[in-house]
Enzyme design. Structure first.
Site, short mmCIF file in Angstrom:
data_model
loop_
_atom_site.label_atom_id
_atom_site.label_comp_id
_atom_site.label_asym_id
_atom_site.label_seq_id
_atom_site.Cartn_x
_atom_site.Cartn_y
_atom_site.Cartn_z
N ARG A 1 110.75 61.24 57.57
CA ARG A 1 111.99 61.78 56.97
C ARG A 1 113.14 61.19 57.37
O ARG A 1 113.60 60.72 58.49
CB ARG A 1 112.07 63.43 57.34
CG ARG A 1 110.62 64.21 56.85
CD ARG A 1 110.86 65.69 57.05
NE ARG A 1 109.62 66.39 56.51
CZ ARG A 1 108.52 66.69 57.60
NH1 ARG A 1 108.62 66.06 58.72
NH2 ARG A 1 107.73 67.13 57.04
N LYS B 1 110.27 68.68 60.92
CA LYS B 1 110.38 69.87 60.09
C LYS B 1 109.76 71.03 60.76
O LYS B 1 108.59 70.92 61.08
CB LYS B 1 110.16 69.54 58.72
CG LYS B 1 110.25 70.47 57.86
CD LYS B 1 110.08 70.05 56.26
CE LYS B 1 110.30 71.17 55.49
NZ LYS B 1 110.05 70.82 53.85
N HIS C 1 113.39 59.48 50.41
CA HIS C 1 112.05 60.10 50.66
C HIS C 1 110.90 59.58 49.81
O HIS C 1 109.83 59.57 50.39
CB HIS C 1 112.29 61.68 50.24
CG HIS C 1 111.43 62.52 51.03
ND1 HIS C 1 111.29 62.90 52.32
CD2 HIS C 1 110.00 63.10 50.64
CE1 HIS C 1 110.53 63.58 52.79
NE2 HIS C 1 109.63 63.77 51.91
N ARG D 1 108.58 57.73 52.24
CA ARG D 1 107.69 58.58 53.03
C ARG D 1 106.40 58.67 52.09
O ARG D 1 105.28 58.80 52.35
CB ARG D 1 108.31 59.89 53.46
CG ARG D 1 107.21 60.87 54.23
CD ARG D 1 108.21 62.00 54.78
NE ARG D 1 107.53 63.23 54.79
CZ ARG D 1 106.87 63.56 55.96
NH1 ARG D 1 106.81 62.60 56.90
NH2 ARG D 1 106.12 64.73 56.13
N HIS E 1 102.21 67.72 58.16
CA HIS E 1 102.12 68.90 57.17
C HIS E 1 101.45 70.11 57.85
O HIS E 1 100.24 69.66 58.55
CB HIS E 1 101.41 68.34 55.79
CG HIS E 1 102.21 67.48 55.07
ND1 HIS E 1 101.80 66.48 54.14
CD2 HIS E 1 103.60 67.25 54.88
CE1 HIS E 1 102.66 65.91 53.33
NE2 HIS E 1 103.92 66.27 54.03
N TYR F 1 98.99 63.72 47.27
CA TYR F 1 98.90 62.12 47.18
C TYR F 1 97.78 61.74 46.48
O TYR F 1 97.65 60.70 46.14
CB TYR F 1 99.09 61.62 48.45
CG TYR F 1 100.43 61.89 48.98
CD1 TYR F 1 101.76 61.66 48.57
CD2 TYR F 1 100.67 62.78 50.14
CE1 TYR F 1 102.91 61.79 49.27
CE2 TYR F 1 101.69 63.12 50.90
CZ TYR F 1 103.00 62.55 50.06
OH TYR F 1 104.21 62.95 50.68
#
Length: 382
Positions: free
Chosen positions: A228, A253, A320, A323, A346, A355
């Site tokens: 990120r 995050k 972004h 990524r 994640h 994805y």
């Protein structure tokens, strides 16, 4: 008497007197919570709105603009958004470990709701709201529903409205200590958007576009490690482990540490950059303009935007996308989703599964019926 304030870490700011004076030093000491940094030659203070306001009160000549927030000591009684409530909300957010960005967003939603409520009750200003009036409005689901409908009518996205509801629910449960089952609001349906992805050749064109070594190194890392923008600018040299081929992402995050890939190509670029900039003893891999600070996220976003324009890739995307492209390209080359989830950090597998919907690996095996019909009609392809 002026001061300069800049973020130096996630939860700290540097404060520097424009001109040294004993009076200025005494003011900084009187504020409390500060610490002199002999290496950077500045004062360290906690990065809180309350502390910034105290600085503004002690140095009224300085208008402090910080992360889009202008802090002014001149706040009238009618403009005050229940200071006691503000402090309670800030404390609750901090105790729950919410990130600085989320805390700022929640406080903003609560302020806007208070302003809206004051107008609805035909009061002079939010500062005249009584605690029982606010508590009643927070619990009243019909009032909250009316407010969220207004937000949608104003053109705000479902994600924005959902965040506003989360902020109000947090206020009700964590500050007013209401039972969670009494604070369930109707949420708008979330938009299901697929992430934008660049092809491998488009990625190369973009990350190789900058001629500046620092800029190119940042873009290489963003793609090669799936980082990120906030993670790129906060990298430290000590986070790089070339022998094991990994990067350590600290407090990403969700305040989670994780390891991700360190590509050999990116490592070669880092070595050239560190040598050219003489950063062997630097704290940050990408330092900002001010001593002890890292590069601001907006600076890297601007670098990407310029690289996109230079590359000639005609797509309206932000940084972004690197990524997203990292994850999609790994998937298309056979990497298991579970590993991709770990690399991206994640918490929920469903986030990574997005994805699979943008990967063209299986789509390329399917032939359009138009191509098949025309081929059968004319085998020579003429």
């Amino acid at each position: 008497m002026y001061i300069h304030i800049h973020r130096i870490e996630y939860d700290q700011v540097s404060v520097k007197l424009a001109e040294f004076s004993r009076e200025g030093v005494d003011k900084l000491r009187a504020i409390g919570g500060g610490k002199w940094d002999p290496n950077g030659k500045f004062w360290r203070f906690p990065c809180t709105e309350e502390k910034l306001r105290q600085l503004a009160e002690c140095f009224p000549e300085t208008e402090i603009t910080f992360d889009g927030l202008t802090v002014s000591p001149k706040v009238t009684e009618d403009e005050q958004l229940m200071p006691t409530l503000e402090r309670m909300l800030t404390s609750a957010l901090k105790l729950k470990g919410y990130s600085l960005k989320t805390s700022k967003a929640y406080r903003g939603h609560v302020r806007r709701y208070l302003q809206n409520l004051a107008g609805y009750l035909e009061l002079k200003g939010p500062g005249t709201l009584k605690e029982e009036e606010l508590e009643s409005a927070i619990i009243d689901s019909s009032r909250a529903k009316q407010y969220t409908l207004q937000l949608l009518e104003q053109g705000h996205s479902p994600a924005y409205v959902n965040q506003a509801i989360s902020a109000l629910r947090f206020l009700a449960v964590e500050v007013f200590k209401q039972p969670s089952e009494q604070t369930k609001y109707i949420r708008p349906k979330k938009e299901k958007k697929l992430p934008y992805v660049l092809s491998e050749q488009e990625v190369l064109r973009v990350i190789q576009a900058p001629t500046n070594l620092k800029h190119r190194t940042m873009l290489y890392l963003a793609y090669a490690s799936g980082l990120r923008v906030s993670e790129v600018v906060r990298l430290k040299i000590t986070d790089i482990d070339p022998e094991r081929g990994i990067l350590r992402v600290r407090q990403g995050k969700g305040k989670k540490d994780r390891h991700t890939l360190l590509s050999q190509t990116a490592w070669d670029m880092i070595k050239k950059y560190v040598k050219a900039e003489r950063l062997s003893t630097s704290l940050w891999l990408f330092p900002g303009q001010h001593p002890g600070s890292h590069l601001h996220e907006r600076s890297l976003q601007k670098v990407f935007k310029e690289a996109l324009q230079t590359s000639g890739v005609m797509k309206q995307v932000g940084i972004h996308v690197l990524r997203h492209s990292f994850a999609t390209h790994l998937l298309e080359n056979g990497t298991d989703l579970r590993y991709i989830q770990e690399l991206l950090g994640h918490a929920n597998p469903s986030t990574t599964e997005r994805y699979t919907h943008v990967s063209t690996k299986n789509l390329k095996r399917i032939q359009s019926p138009l191509d098949r019909i025309l081929r059968d009609r004319d085998p020579r392809g003429e």
